[in-house]
Design an enzyme around this catalytic site. Structure first.
Site, PDB file in Angstrom:
ATOM      1  N   SER A 171      11.527  40.271 -92.792  1.00  0.00           N
ATOM      2  CA  SER A 171      10.755  41.515 -92.936  1.00  0.00           C
ATOM      3  C   SER A 171      11.518  42.394 -93.912  1.00  0.00           C
ATOM      4  O   SER A 171      12.718  42.173 -94.139  1.00  0.00           O
ATOM      5  CB  SER A 171      10.680  42.207 -91.574  1.00  0.00           C
ATOM      6  OG  SER A 171      10.236  43.545 -91.704  1.00  0.00           O
TER       7      SER A 171
ATOM      8  N   TYR B 116      14.047  44.993 -83.358  1.00  0.00           N
ATOM      9  CA  TYR B 116      13.359  44.315 -84.467  1.00  0.00           C
ATOM     10  C   TYR B 116      14.255  44.286 -85.708  1.00  0.00           C
ATOM     11  O   TYR B 116      14.421  43.236 -86.346  1.00  0.00           O
ATOM     12  CB  TYR B 116      12.042  45.052 -84.749  1.00  0.00           C
ATOM     13  CG  TYR B 116      11.112  44.351 -85.717  1.00  0.00           C
ATOM     14  CD1 TYR B 116      10.239  43.366 -85.276  1.00  0.00           C
ATOM     15  CD2 TYR B 116      11.096  44.681 -87.071  1.00  0.00           C
ATOM     16  CE1 TYR B 116       9.367  42.724 -86.149  1.00  0.00           C
ATOM     17  CE2 TYR B 116      10.232  44.051 -87.950  1.00  0.00           C
ATOM     18  CZ  TYR B 116       9.367  43.081 -87.487  1.00  0.00           C
ATOM     19  OH  TYR B 116       8.503  42.448 -88.366  1.00  0.00           O
TER      20      TYR B 116
END
Ligand code: NAD
Length: 260
Positions: free
Chosen positions: A142, A155
């Site tokens: 990401s 995350y």
């Protein structure tokens, strides 16, 4: 380009994983699908992919938070197809909260599914790839694998971790015909992100569309969501001969997010 090769894509019942599975199947790869969802809908999806692309598609319901189920899924793919050539670690979940309010159980789940699952799949699959002198490992990280945002402790930690893991595997497999790269998307419109937009819209009293534009504009100079198909196209490129010496890289596909 991938005719006769086999690909396992974790979390491929939805969103980016499904788009990557479709892109690999379009190049002729047989598929091992994985992810949660309604059993009937998954079977329709599996049979539909076989018919549309003339490939073999199998499904494993392995839970990416369970190391024994992950090892069994890799073994099943190798047994079913005789080899596993392309591994895409894509399954992921999200939880948003300040660290002092972050539930311990959500931290553990995100680290397990978004990071440790890739350790377990690679650990099980890489020796076969090395033996056959060909393999492509693609980790879906990401923009949050390269930079941080608030409220996303687990995350961001998991995605930074997977970029590091990518580099280690790239080094270890460098002379065995196996490459390992990470893809770092910015905002991609998938069910995972829809949930976040709905939560923001509710909290701010906005419409879905207002919250959507605000979300993307906060981070990306380009006010566009990446389409899942674009991530599929990048994954196909990383499997191509043209990408044979690309390894240990983290590819941004993020509308300029981390260029700032
Ligand atoms: P999604 O929610 O649409 O899909 C997630 C997939 O993972 C589903 O198939 C789901 O069933 C599967 N999954 C979840 N938990 C699982 C478990 N325990 N075991 C097996 N499968 C499980 O999400 P998405 O947006 O397509 O995200 C896919 C990946 O891309 C994630 O790793 C995510 O972090 C990453 N990513 C997404 C975006 C975005 O904007 N959507 C941006 C950057 C990175």
């Amino acid at each position: 380009m991938l005719k006769g090769k086999t690909a396992l894509v974790t979390g491929s019942t939805s969103g980016i994983g499904l788009a990557i599975a479709r892109a690999l199947a379009a190049e002729g790869a047989h598929l091992m699908l994985n992810g949660f969802g309604d059993a009937g809908a998954i079977e329709t999806l599996r049979a539909g992919l076989e018919k549309e692309f003339g490939i073999k598609a199998r499904y494993s319901g392995a839970d990416m938070s369970k190391p024994d189920q992950i090892a069994e899924m890799v073994r099943a793919a190798e047994k079913e197809f005789g080899a596993l050539d392309v591994l895409v670690n894509n399954a992921g979940i999200q939880h948003v909260a300040n660290i002092e309010d972050f539930p311990v159980e959500r931290w553990d789940a995100i680290i397990a599914i978004n990071l440790s699952s890739a350790f377990h799949t690679i650990r099980a699959a890489v020796s076969g790839m090395k033996k056959r002198k060909w393999g492509r490992i693609i980790n879906i990280a990401s923009a949050h694998g390269l930079v941080a945002s608030g409220q996303k402790a687990a995350y961001v930690a998991a995605k930074h971790g997977i970029v590091g893991l990518t580099k280690v595997v790239a080094i270890e497999a460098a002379n065995a015909g196996v490459t390992c790269n990470a893809i770092c998307p910015g905002w991609v419109m998938t069910p995972l992100v829809e949930q976040q937009i709905n939560a923001r819209a509710k909290a701010a009293g906005q419409t879905f569309d207002e919250a959507k534009v605000q979300l993307v504009a906060e981070k990306q100079p380009m006010h566009e969501f990446t389409r899942p198909e674009n991530i599929g196209a990048l994954a196909v490129f990383l499997c191509s001969d043209g990408a044979a010496t690309i390894t240990g890289s983290a590819y941004s596909i993020d509308g300029g997010w981390v260029a700032q």
